[in-house]
Design a protein around this motif. Sequence first.
Motif, short mmCIF file in Angstrom:
data_model
loop_
_atom_site.label_atom_id
_atom_site.label_comp_id
_atom_site.label_asym_id
_atom_site.label_seq_id
_atom_site.Cartn_x
_atom_site.Cartn_y
_atom_site.Cartn_z
N CYS A 253 0.45 -0.84 0.45
CA CYS A 253 0.19 0.36 -0.22
C CYS A 253 0.67 1.24 -0.14
CB CYS A 253 -0.79 -0.08 1.55
SG CYS A 253 -1.95 1.52 1.02
N PHE A 254 0.55 1.94 -1.70
CA PHE A 254 1.77 3.51 -1.15
C PHE A 254 0.70 4.33 -1.24
CE2 PHE A 254 3.72 5.96 -4.68
CZ PHE A 254 5.35 6.01 -4.05
N ASP A 255 1.92 5.41 -0.77
CA ASP A 255 0.53 7.24 -0.49
C ASP A 255 2.02 8.06 -1.51
OD1 ASP A 255 0.09 9.18 0.34
OD2 ASP A 255 -0.05 8.97 2.51
N PRO A 256 1.87 8.20 -2.77
CA PRO A 256 1.93 8.83 -2.91
C PRO A 256 2.95 10.21 -2.50
CG PRO A 256 -0.07 7.97 -4.49
CD PRO A 256 0.18 7.97 -3.10
N LYS A 257 2.06 10.45 -1.82
CA LYS A 257 1.45 12.26 -0.98
C LYS A 257 3.51 11.81 -0.23
CE LYS A 257 -3.19 13.62 -1.31
NZ LYS A 257 -3.55 14.12 0.32
N THR A 258 3.49 11.12 0.92
CA THR A 258 4.65 11.01 1.63
C THR A 258 5.93 9.62 1.15
OG1 THR A 258 4.06 8.76 2.73
CG2 THR A 258 3.09 10.35 3.53
N GLY A 259 5.59 8.85 0.09
CA GLY A 259 6.93 8.25 -0.64
C GLY A 259 6.77 7.00 0.07
N LEU A 260 5.63 6.38 1.34
CA LEU A 260 6.12 5.80 2.24
C LEU A 260 4.98 4.34 1.67
CD1 LEU A 260 6.15 7.58 5.67
CD2 LEU A 260 7.73 7.07 4.03
N PHE A 261 5.62 2.98 1.59
CA PHE A 261 4.97 2.02 2.01
C PHE A 261 4.53 0.93 2.53
CE2 PHE A 261 7.64 3.00 -2.15
CZ PHE A 261 6.55 2.24 -3.02
N GLN A 262 3.71 0.75 3.27
CA GLN A 262 2.67 0.00 4.26
C GLN A 262 3.03 -1.61 3.52
OE1 GLN A 262 -0.56 0.36 6.29
NE2 GLN A 262 -0.65 -1.19 7.94
N ASN A 263 3.89 -2.76 3.31
CA ASN A 263 3.48 -4.02 3.16
C ASN A 263 2.93 -5.54 3.85
OD1 ASN A 263 5.34 -2.77 1.42
ND2 ASN A 263 7.53 -3.10 2.12
N PHE A 264 2.61 -6.36 2.60
CA PHE A 264 1.72 -7.26 3.82
C PHE A 264 1.67 -8.71 2.88
CE2 PHE A 264 -0.91 -3.28 4.01
CZ PHE A 264 -1.19 -3.32 5.10
N PHE A 265 1.61 -9.80 3.46
CA PHE A 265 2.53 -11.02 3.44
C PHE A 265 1.33 -11.77 4.12
CE2 PHE A 265 6.59 -7.90 3.65
CZ PHE A 265 6.26 -7.82 2.24
N ALA A 266 1.67 -13.40 3.11
CA ALA A 266 1.27 -14.64 4.17
C ALA A 266 1.12 -14.06 5.55
CB ALA A 266 1.68 -15.95 2.91
N ASP A 267 2.22 -13.52 5.99
CA ASP A 267 2.43 -13.99 7.15
C ASP A 267 1.48 -13.23 7.94
OD1 ASP A 267 4.12 -16.11 7.55
OD2 ASP A 267 5.44 -14.89 8.07
N ASP A 268 0.87 -11.87 7.27
CA ASP A 268 -0.01 -11.04 7.58
C ASP A 268 -1.46 -11.32 7.61
OD1 ASP A 268 1.88 -9.07 9.08
OD2 ASP A 268 2.60 -8.75 6.73
N GLY A 269 -1.81 -12.45 6.93
CA GLY A 269 -3.05 -12.74 7.09
C GLY A 269 -3.41 -13.12 5.23
N LEU A 270 -2.63 -12.48 4.30
CA LEU A 270 -3.16 -13.16 2.86
C LEU A 270 -2.97 -14.35 2.83
CD1 LEU A 270 -1.04 -10.25 1.32
CD2 LEU A 270 -3.12 -9.96 2.12
N GLN A 271 -3.88 -14.45 1.73
CA GLN A 271 -4.23 -16.43 1.55
C GLN A 271 -2.86 -16.53 1.02
OE1 GLN A 271 -5.46 -13.56 -0.52
NE2 GLN A 271 -4.83 -14.12 -2.95
N GLY A 272 -1.93 -15.41 0.29
CA GLY A 272 -0.57 -15.80 -0.53
C GLY A 272 0.55 -14.93 -0.86
N ASN A 273 1.63 -14.85 -1.00
CA ASN A 273 2.27 -13.69 -1.43
C ASN A 273 2.39 -13.16 -3.15
OD1 ASN A 273 3.37 -13.24 1.59
ND2 ASN A 273 4.84 -14.95 1.39
N GLU A 274 1.81 -13.94 -3.62
CA GLU A 274 2.06 -14.03 -4.63
C GLU A 274 0.92 -13.26 -5.75
OE1 GLU A 274 2.60 -15.30 -9.42
OE2 GLU A 274 3.23 -16.63 -7.69
N PHE A 275 0.55 -11.89 -6.05
CA PHE A 275 -0.38 -11.40 -6.86
C PHE A 275 -0.65 -10.75 -8.52
CE2 PHE A 275 -0.88 -10.64 -2.52
CZ PHE A 275 -2.13 -10.83 -1.81
#
Length: 275
Positions: A253-275
């Motif tokens: 999840c990227f915020d163009p205003k700040t240039g910061l990313f928040q990242n999510f992976f399978a360990d965070d509850g996603l069904q997998g890592n490939e999108f």
Amino acid sequence: NQISSACVISTLVDSKGRLWIGTDKDGLYCFGSDERLLKHYVDHVPSTVMSLAEDLEGHIWLGSYGDGFGWIDPATQHFNAIQYPGDKHLIVMDIDRDSHGRLWLATMKYGLLCMDNKGNFLKKYMMKRGAEADRKLNCIINNYVSQVSVSPDSKRIYCATSMGICCLDLDTDSWISTFGTNCPNYGQPVKIAREYNGHIWVGTNDGLFCYSLDGKVLKHYTRETGLCDNAVGSIERYANGRLWLGTCHGLSCFDPKTGLFQNFFADDGLQGNEF
């Protein structure tokens, strides 16, 4: 889980709030806004659904990998196949619609196709001889188009190809006028290109690029700058202006205003890592 173990390839939320899910070798699923399964289209439709789009009449168009394309009328649940002249195994990787109701198809082999919502082909854009070396030749730069995207004002069509990004200016019918060249990054495979707020966001195997409308690189984001993975295959803009980026290893999840990313992976509850 009402969907089989088949890989999900494409999704669409239509104007009625229904969720359409295209799969790899298991057809098409349709869910109501209450998450109830309305229909599993598996007979008489392509088994692998690469792309989904809704036309102005509410029909759902789908493109397949080698089984052509067509549209479904949700009212009758009937699939209407469209035959491309001379090739019943047309590969349609992506479909988008402009504000005039025209449909734009990204294909493997036949470049970019334009058609109306009745299934009539209006125009075909293919690479011309010499386009490999001539950046001023007025044509699409490769016939293998993986993704197509209509600009918010429906004046430009962006094509992601195996050789770079190109843009068709609909006012002039020119592949040169937007960028000043038929491809500003020739030789770099592009997976997706989307225009948001006057910038073009381009996903590649070398991260996320932000271009100006005249084709200049403004920013380049990679794992070193916070992106979860360099292979960016999908881009969606949320209502708050943030961009969701699907990669080969995680969701950013990227915020163009700040240039910061928040990242999510399978360990965070996603069904997998490939999108």
